[in-house]
Write a protein that holds these residues in place. Structure first.
Motif, PDB file in Angstrom:
ATOM      1  N   TRP A   1       2.601  -2.744   4.305  1.00  0.00           N
ATOM      2  CA  TRP A   1       2.582  -3.807   3.999  1.00  0.00           C
ATOM      3  C   TRP A   1       1.408  -5.265   5.090  1.00  0.00           C
ATOM      4  O   TRP A   1       1.511  -4.365   5.883  1.00  0.00           O
ATOM      5  CB  TRP A   1       4.077  -5.000   3.397  1.00  0.00           C
ATOM      6  N   SER A   2       1.285  -6.033   4.248  1.00  0.00           N
ATOM      7  CA  SER A   2       0.049  -7.111   5.115  1.00  0.00           C
ATOM      8  C   SER A   2       0.332  -8.671   4.593  1.00  0.00           C
ATOM      9  O   SER A   2       0.414  -8.539   2.623  1.00  0.00           O
ATOM     10  CB  SER A   2      -1.547  -6.543   5.142  1.00  0.00           C
ATOM     11  N   VAL A   3      -0.355  -8.703   5.557  1.00  0.00           N
ATOM     12  CA  VAL A   3      -0.265 -11.028   4.809  1.00  0.00           C
ATOM     13  C   VAL A   3      -1.783 -10.736   3.712  1.00  0.00           C
ATOM     14  O   VAL A   3      -2.378 -10.205   3.820  1.00  0.00           O
ATOM     15  CB  VAL A   3      -1.059 -11.509   5.916  1.00  0.00           C
TER      16      VAL A   3
ATOM     17  N   TYR B   1       0.269  -1.139   0.036  1.00  0.00           N
ATOM     18  CA  TYR B   1      -0.180  -0.011  -0.482  1.00  0.00           C
ATOM     19  C   TYR B   1       0.882   1.187   0.006  1.00  0.00           C
ATOM     20  O   TYR B   1       1.896   1.076   0.719  1.00  0.00           O
ATOM     21  CB  TYR B   1      -0.843  -0.377   1.581  1.00  0.00           C
ATOM     22  N   TRP B   2      -0.007   2.298  -0.658  1.00  0.00           N
ATOM     23  CA  TRP B   2       1.046   3.842  -0.205  1.00  0.00           C
ATOM     24  C   TRP B   2       0.296   4.853   0.083  1.00  0.00           C
ATOM     25  O   TRP B   2      -1.078   4.584  -0.563  1.00  0.00           O
ATOM     26  CB  TRP B   2       1.510   4.150  -1.602  1.00  0.00           C
ATOM     27  N   TYR B   3       0.072   5.319   1.287  1.00  0.00           N
ATOM     28  CA  TYR B   3      -0.649   6.634   1.642  1.00  0.00           C
ATOM     29  C   TYR B   3      -0.060   7.791   1.483  1.00  0.00           C
ATOM     30  O   TYR B   3       1.532   7.543   1.484  1.00  0.00           O
ATOM     31  CB  TYR B   3      -0.979   5.942   3.398  1.00  0.00           C
ATOM     32  N   ARG B   4      -0.919   8.418   1.844  1.00  0.00           N
ATOM     33  CA  ARG B   4      -0.061   9.763   1.520  1.00  0.00           C
ATOM     34  C   ARG B   4      -1.030  10.366   2.722  1.00  0.00           C
ATOM     35  O   ARG B   4      -2.099  10.757   3.241  1.00  0.00           O
ATOM     36  CB  ARG B   4      -0.661  10.960   0.537  1.00  0.00           C
ATOM     37  N   GLN B   5      -0.479  11.524   4.067  1.00  0.00           N
ATOM     38  CA  GLN B   5      -0.703  12.291   4.942  1.00  0.00           C
ATOM     39  C   GLN B   5       0.019  13.889   5.021  1.00  0.00           C
ATOM     40  O   GLN B   5       0.788  14.217   4.916  1.00  0.00           O
ATOM     41  CB  GLN B   5       0.023  11.406   6.158  1.00  0.00           C
ATOM     42  N   ALA B   6      -1.333  14.492   4.474  1.00  0.00           N
ATOM     43  CA  ALA B   6      -1.128  15.847   4.356  1.00  0.00           C
ATOM     44  C   ALA B   6      -0.538  16.068   5.956  1.00  0.00           C
ATOM     45  O   ALA B   6      -1.247  14.981   7.069  1.00  0.00           O
ATOM     46  CB  ALA B   6      -2.205  16.716   4.162  1.00  0.00           C
ATOM     47  N   ALA B   7      -0.539  17.602   6.490  1.00  0.00           N
ATOM     48  CA  ALA B   7      -0.136  17.922   7.479  1.00  0.00           C
ATOM     49  C   ALA B   7      -0.877  18.190   8.817  1.00  0.00           C
ATOM     50  O   ALA B   7      -1.636  18.831   7.830  1.00  0.00           O
ATOM     51  CB  ALA B   7       0.947  19.343   7.486  1.00  0.00           C
ATOM     52  N   GLY B   8      -0.812  17.482   9.366  1.00  0.00           N
ATOM     53  CA  GLY B   8      -1.910  17.663  10.758  1.00  0.00           C
ATOM     54  C   GLY B   8      -2.962  17.286  10.107  1.00  0.00           C
ATOM     55  O   GLY B   8      -4.147  16.954  10.575  1.00  0.00           O
TER      56      GLY B   8
ATOM     57  N   ARG C   1       8.721  -7.887  -4.074  1.00  0.00           N
ATOM     58  CA  ARG C   1       8.147  -7.549  -2.350  1.00  0.00           C
ATOM     59  C   ARG C   1       8.920  -5.878  -2.744  1.00  0.00           C
ATOM     60  O   ARG C   1       8.968  -5.363  -2.308  1.00  0.00           O
ATOM     61  CB  ARG C   1       9.125  -7.939  -1.325  1.00  0.00           C
ATOM     62  N   GLN C   2       8.791  -4.856  -3.759  1.00  0.00           N
ATOM     63  CA  GLN C   2       9.095  -4.093  -3.909  1.00  0.00           C
ATOM     64  C   GLN C   2       7.910  -2.836  -4.892  1.00  0.00           C
ATOM     65  O   GLN C   2       8.091  -3.517  -5.583  1.00  0.00           O
ATOM     66  CB  GLN C   2      10.441  -3.838  -5.192  1.00  0.00           C
ATOM     67  N   PHE C   3       7.476  -1.440  -4.396  1.00  0.00           N
ATOM     68  CA  PHE C   3       6.556  -0.747  -5.146  1.00  0.00           C
ATOM     69  C   PHE C   3       7.326   0.686  -4.419  1.00  0.00           C
ATOM     70  O   PHE C   3       7.789   0.811  -3.790  1.00  0.00           O
ATOM     71  CB  PHE C   3       5.847  -1.103  -3.210  1.00  0.00           C
TER      72      PHE C   3
ATOM     73  N   GLN D   1      -2.106  -3.688   8.820  1.00  0.00           N
ATOM     74  CA  GLN D   1      -0.767  -3.622   7.905  1.00  0.00           C
ATOM     75  C   GLN D   1       0.278  -3.244   8.818  1.00  0.00           C
ATOM     76  O   GLN D   1      -0.176  -2.148   9.774  1.00  0.00           O
ATOM     77  CB  GLN D   1      -1.879  -2.060   7.618  1.00  0.00           C
ATOM     78  N   PHE D   2       0.973  -2.734   8.369  1.00  0.00           N
ATOM     79  CA  PHE D   2       2.990  -2.649   8.946  1.00  0.00           C
ATOM     80  C   PHE D   2       3.338  -1.233   8.448  1.00  0.00           C
ATOM     81  O   PHE D   2       3.406  -1.645   6.942  1.00  0.00           O
ATOM     82  CB  PHE D   2       3.421  -3.496   9.006  1.00  0.00           C
ATOM     83  N   PHE D   3       3.195  -0.787   8.598  1.00  0.00           N
ATOM     84  CA  PHE D   3       4.425   0.760   7.931  1.00  0.00           C
ATOM     85  C   PHE D   3       5.661   0.730   7.905  1.00  0.00           C
ATOM     86  O   PHE D   3       6.556   0.584   9.400  1.00  0.00           O
ATOM     87  CB  PHE D   3       3.479   2.101   8.339  1.00  0.00           C
ATOM     88  N   GLY D   4       5.822   1.590   6.829  1.00  0.00           N
ATOM     89  CA  GLY D   4       7.615   2.105   6.898  1.00  0.00           C
ATOM     90  C   GLY D   4       7.432   2.776   7.518  1.00  0.00           C
ATOM     91  O   GLY D   4       6.431   3.508   8.226  1.00  0.00           O
ATOM     92  N   PRO D   5       9.284   3.410   7.653  1.00  0.00           N
ATOM     93  CA  PRO D   5       9.300   4.978   8.275  1.00  0.00           C
ATOM     94  C   PRO D   5       9.271   6.058   7.849  1.00  0.00           C
ATOM     95  O   PRO D   5       8.985   7.443   8.193  1.00  0.00           O
ATOM     96  CB  PRO D   5      11.015   4.755   8.398  1.00  0.00           C
TER      97      PRO D   5
END
Lengths: 113, 111
Positions: free
Chosen positions: A93-95, A34-41, A72-74, A102-106
């Motif tokens: 990523w998730s199983v 998965y790709w997510y975006r988080q805008a400030a706040g 395993r590359q996105f 889901q487990f998130f990257g940094p």
């Protein structure tokens, strides 16, 4: 154990420049990505998800695209960045299957100037 | 319409106080899962708990506890005896296959 990597950690790019963010997962096979975006706040916006190599689903129409060249590359890309693309980009990523946590990257903090 | 609502944008407490973070969800599915995540200032989301729609038992893990009530479509999160390290943004999420995150509650724990 599984680990998820994202790079770069931070990025400052001018408007109109291209973008490539990479995410890799170790220690698991055939994950959902998965790709997510988080805008400030703000909360998290799902951009893309993939259940397998070459399979990409887009949740939000925009000038971004995603690819999954290997299991395993996105990769998240853009041909021309907009100011509104600034934000914190998180890969997860998730199983395989539904309903799994889901487990998130940094994350990558992108600033478009 | 929002599938997950976290009405509390920001909460401030003093260390050792108990605090409850509210989460209300909306779904027509009979099978779904609910989650809580913690996002410390570093930015990485940390998974805390998953609960399926058929299990309404409350759960306790150390100072953390979760109250799932289908009758009110709520999945609230309580931190007992809060600590400064609990300061973070907390997200509730619903999975009907895809994930839907709430807008998050920022918790400030002051010493």
């Amino acid at each position: 154990s599984q680990t998820i990597h994202q790079w770069p950690a931070t990025l400052v790019q001018p408007v109109g420049s291209p973008l490539s963010l990479e995410c890799t997962v170790e220690g698991t096979s055939n994950p959902n990505l998965y790709w997510y975006r988080q805008a400030a706040g703000r909360g998290l916006q799902l951009l893309f998800y993939s259940v397998g190599i070459g399979q990409i689903s887009s949740e939000v129409p925009q000038n971004l695209s995603a690819s999954r060249p290997q299991d395993r590359q996105f990769i998240l890309s853009s041909k021309k960045l907009l100011l509104s693309d600034s934000g914190f980009y998180l890969c997860a990523w998730s199983v395989t299957g539904s309903y799994n946590e889901q487990f998130f990257g940094p994350g990558t903090r992108l600033t478009v100037l | 319409a929002q599938k997950v609502t976290q009405a509390q944008t920001e909460i401030s407490v003093v260390e050792k106080e108990d605090v409850t973070l509210d989460c209300v969800y909306e779904t027509r599915d009979t099978t779904y899962y609910l989650f809580w995540y913690k996002q410390p200032p570093s930015g990485e989301l940390v998974f805390l708990i998953r609960r399926n729609s058929f299990d309404e038992q409350n759960e306790i893990s150390g100072r953390y506890s979760w109250n799932f009530q289908k009758s009110t479509s709520s999945f609230n999160f309580t931190i007992t005896a809060s600590q400064v390290v609990d300061s973070a943004v907390y997200f509730c999420a619903l999975s009907e296959a895809l994930f839907y995150f709430g807008s998050g509650t920022k918790l400030n724990v002051k010493p």
